[in-house]
Structures are given as C-alpha cells and as structure tokens.
Design a protein around this motif. Structure first.
Motif, PDB file in Angstrom:
ATOM      1  N   ALA A   5       0.807  -1.079  -0.035  1.00 45.87           N
ATOM      2  CA  ALA A   5       0.121   0.207  -0.041  1.00 45.87           C
ATOM      3  C   ALA A   5       0.976   1.201  -0.206  1.00 45.87           C
ATOM      4  CB  ALA A   5      -0.936  -0.056   1.220  1.00 45.87           C
ATOM      5  N   LEU A   6       0.456   2.375  -0.492  1.00 44.43           N
ATOM      6  CA  LEU A   6       1.155   3.411  -0.714  1.00 44.43           C
ATOM      7  C   LEU A   6       1.513   4.236   0.625  1.00 44.43           C
ATOM      8  CD1 LEU A   6       2.084   5.800  -2.507  1.00 44.43           C
ATOM      9  CD2 LEU A   6      -0.079   6.882  -2.111  1.00 44.43           C
ATOM     10  N   TYR A   7       0.976   3.950   1.637  1.00 46.85           N
ATOM     11  CA  TYR A   7       1.520   4.319   3.155  1.00 46.85           C
ATOM     12  C   TYR A   7       2.516   3.509   3.660  1.00 46.85           C
ATOM     13  CZ  TYR A   7      -0.693   0.799   6.036  1.00 46.85           C
ATOM     14  OH  TYR A   7      -1.088  -0.371   6.579  1.00 46.85           O
ATOM     15  N   LYS A   8       2.610   2.194   3.049  1.00 45.71           N
ATOM     16  CA  LYS A   8       3.727   1.695   3.618  1.00 45.71           C
ATOM     17  C   LYS A   8       4.884   1.821   2.940  1.00 45.71           C
ATOM     18  CE  LYS A   8       0.875  -2.561   4.628  1.00 45.71           C
ATOM     19  NZ  LYS A   8       0.440  -3.877   4.312  1.00 45.71           N
ATOM     20  N   ALA A  25      11.147   1.409  17.328  1.00 44.41           N
ATOM     21  CA  ALA A  25      10.274   2.115  18.070  1.00 44.41           C
ATOM     22  C   ALA A  25       9.748   3.366  17.245  1.00 44.41           C
ATOM     23  CB  ALA A  25      10.527   2.279  19.474  1.00 44.41           C
ATOM     24  N   ASP A  26      10.728   4.033  16.770  1.00 48.56           N
ATOM     25  CA  ASP A  26      10.473   5.135  15.862  1.00 48.56           C
ATOM     26  C   ASP A  26       9.564   4.549  14.605  1.00 48.56           C
ATOM     27  OD1 ASP A  26      12.039   6.992  17.608  1.00 48.56           O
ATOM     28  OD2 ASP A  26      13.876   6.137  16.673  1.00 48.56           O
ATOM     29  N   PHE A  27       9.795   3.704  14.082  1.00 50.40           N
ATOM     30  CA  PHE A  27       9.317   3.089  12.916  1.00 50.40           C
ATOM     31  C   PHE A  27       7.672   2.780  13.359  1.00 50.40           C
ATOM     32  CE2 PHE A  27       7.985  -0.161   9.823  1.00 50.40           C
ATOM     33  CZ  PHE A  27       8.837   0.118   8.790  1.00 50.40           C
ATOM     34  N   GLU A  28       7.562   1.949  14.430  1.00 51.38           N
ATOM     35  CA  GLU A  28       6.249   1.772  14.772  1.00 51.38           C
ATOM     36  C   GLU A  28       5.383   3.061  15.182  1.00 51.38           C
ATOM     37  OE1 GLU A  28       6.977  -1.215  17.821  1.00 51.38           O
ATOM     38  OE2 GLU A  28       7.552  -2.586  16.427  1.00 51.38           O
ATOM     39  N   ARG A  29       6.169   3.858  15.895  1.00 51.52           N
ATOM     40  CA  ARG A  29       5.536   5.130  16.215  1.00 51.52           C
ATOM     41  C   ARG A  29       4.941   5.842  15.003  1.00 51.52           C
ATOM     42  NH1 ARG A  29       8.147   5.799  20.319  1.00 51.52           N
ATOM     43  NH2 ARG A  29       9.859   6.496  19.473  1.00 51.52           N
ATOM     44  N   ARG A  30       5.959   6.055  14.030  1.00 45.31           N
ATOM     45  CA  ARG A  30       5.375   6.591  12.779  1.00 45.31           C
ATOM     46  C   ARG A  30       4.445   5.788  11.868  1.00 45.31           C
ATOM     47  NH1 ARG A  30       4.290  10.465  10.073  1.00 45.31           N
ATOM     48  NH2 ARG A  30       5.011  11.073   7.992  1.00 45.31           N
ATOM     49  N   LEU A  31       4.415   4.584  12.032  1.00 45.75           N
ATOM     50  CA  LEU A  31       3.330   3.755  11.381  1.00 45.75           C
ATOM     51  C   LEU A  31       2.096   4.173  12.010  1.00 45.75           C
ATOM     52  CD1 LEU A  31       2.204   1.555   9.582  1.00 45.75           C
ATOM     53  CD2 LEU A  31       3.002  -0.069  11.342  1.00 45.75           C
ATOM     54  N   SER A  32       2.100   4.298  13.314  1.00 47.56           N
ATOM     55  CA  SER A  32       0.920   4.589  14.059  1.00 47.56           C
ATOM     56  C   SER A  32       0.498   6.132  13.749  1.00 47.56           C
ATOM     57  CB  SER A  32       0.976   4.404  15.569  1.00 47.56           C
ATOM     58  OG  SER A  32       1.178   2.951  15.901  1.00 47.56           O
ATOM     59  N   GLN A  33       1.031   6.790  13.432  1.00 46.52           N
ATOM     60  CA  GLN A  33       0.904   8.138  13.075  1.00 46.52           C
ATOM     61  C   GLN A  33       0.353   8.056  11.676  1.00 46.52           C
ATOM     62  OE1 GLN A  33       4.631  10.150  13.265  1.00 46.52           O
ATOM     63  NE2 GLN A  33       4.289  10.741  15.324  1.00 46.52           N
TER      64      GLN A  33
END
Length: 100
Positions: A5-8, A25-33
């Motif tokens: 998907a585009l967001y990914k 954790a930064d990656f996961e946090r940004r994904l959640s944003q």
C-alpha cells in the motif's frame, strides 16, 4: 512480487533515507501516526514484505538490529529475514551489534 500500500511505501522510503540513529520503536510510532489503527504486528509484516521485495535494505536492517539490541532476540516472524540480514553483515558489524 507483493504490492505494498502507498502508506507502507512512503513509510519505508522515509526510513530508508533517514541518516539518524532511529530505532524500531520510531518506525512503529511513525506507522501509528500514518495509520492509527495499526500496531507493532503490522510493522513486522511491513518489514518482512520489504525484505521479500528486496527493497529498503537499510530500513529492514536498522529495524531488526535495533529490535534485537533491545530484546536480545527477534520474534519468530523475523527468523528468516534476520538470518538473511546477519548473513550479509561484515564481521565487524556483527560484533558491534552483538550478533557475532
């Protein structure tokens, strides 16, 4: 080849181009944003998909190694991906990350 998907794709591109010392954790946090309904399980799937596509090697490596550094291992979902990443590392990198 899987279709992400585009967001990914945007997330992976963002982290592939970063030059700071970001962590999983930064990656996961940004994904959640980007997608508030996602969680760390979704991040795992994105990292594995990125590796399978052969793209975003820096993002995949940084995510996995920072995860390993914090937890002392990686979850079973990452067994093959982590093994591939470690196999491609130099001996000095392995020693620096504690995976030697």
């Amino acid at each position: 080849m899987a279709h992400l998907a585009l967001y990914k794709l945007e997330l992976l591109d963002e982290f592939e181009s970063r030059t700071d010392a970001w962590t999983f954790a930064d990656f996961e946090r940004r994904l959640s944003q980007l997608r508030p309904t996602t969680n760390y399980h979704d991040a795992k799937g994105i990292i594995n998909a990125a590796h399978k596509e052969g793209g975003w090697p820096k993002a995949v490596k940084q995510y996995l190694l920072t995860n390993y550094k914090v937890h002392g291992n990686v979850s079973s979902e990452f067994t093959d991906t982590f093994a591939d990443v470690v196999a491609a590392m130099t001996d000095a990198e392995k020693q620096a990350w504690g995976v030697a």
